[in-house]
Every structure is written in C-alpha cells, then in structure tokens.
Design a protein around this motif. Structure first.
Motif, PDB file in Angstrom:
ATOM      1  N   GLU A 292      36.485  26.091  10.384  1.00  0.00           N
ATOM      2  CA  GLU A 292      35.130  25.999  10.867  1.00  0.00           C
ATOM      3  C   GLU A 292      35.013  24.308  11.055  1.00  0.00           C
TER       4      GLU A 292
ATOM      5  N   CYS B 254      40.773  27.379  16.188  1.00  0.00           N
ATOM      6  CA  CYS B 254      41.783  28.284  15.968  1.00  0.00           C
ATOM      7  C   CYS B 254      43.119  27.998  16.387  1.00  0.00           C
TER       8      CYS B 254
ATOM      9  N   PRO C  57      42.012  30.064  11.688  1.00  0.00           N
ATOM     10  CA  PRO C  57      40.873  29.364  12.003  1.00  0.00           C
ATOM     11  C   PRO C  57      40.342  28.472  10.950  1.00  0.00           C
TER      12      PRO C  57
ATOM     13  N   THR D 265      34.488  26.891  15.553  1.00  0.00           N
ATOM     14  CA  THR D 265      35.521  27.058  15.000  1.00  0.00           C
ATOM     15  C   THR D 265      36.875  26.639  16.027  1.00  0.00           C
TER      16      THR D 265
END
Length: 80
Positions: free
Chosen positions: A46, A29, A44, A27
């Motif tokens: 992915e 962020c 965030p 992830t």
C-alpha cells in the motif's frame, strides 16, 4: 510489474509515497517470480504503508480492481 526482487512492490510504493503520490496511487502490485496452480504470485504494498507487503490471490484481484487483470505470461517471463 514483474520482478524477481523480493521487495519490488515495497520499493515502488515507497518511491510513490516519497514523491507525494500526486496520482493517488493506493496499491502497487508486483508479479513475483513464482507461480501457483492458477496464476503468478502477487505481492502488493500500500502507498500509505509502503513497508508492509502481503500476498494476494490472483482470483481476488477482480473484486478489488473491478475487472479481471491483464496477464501476458510471454511478456513477463512467467510460466503459462
């Protein structure tokens, strides 16, 4: 990362995925340009699905990361 750009997390997650993600990043962020009552907005994305961004609550991060995240408002320009 701190950014005023709306797609900052998506951009970095896309770059990680395109580079082969040899580091195993799950992830990315970004601290986005506004702040709530308790902390900055977290956006965030992915690495497996970099075009999808969502908003996370600052108080949920320790459960995901296993520890409290560092936050230095004076370094990122965020209101303290």
């Amino acid at each position: 990362m701190y950014s005023q750009k709306r797609e900052a997390a998506t951009g970095v997650a896309t770059a990680v995925a395109q580079a082969g993600n040899s580091e195993g990043v799950r992830t990315v962020c970004a601290l986005y340009g506004d702040a709530g009552f308790t902390a900055p907005a977290l956006v965030p994305a992915e690495a497996a699905h970099p075009r999808i961004q969502y908003e996370a609550e600052w108080g949920d991060v320790p459960a995901f990361a296993g520890q409290a995240p560092p936050w230095w408002p004076e370094r990122c320009g965020c209101p303290s």
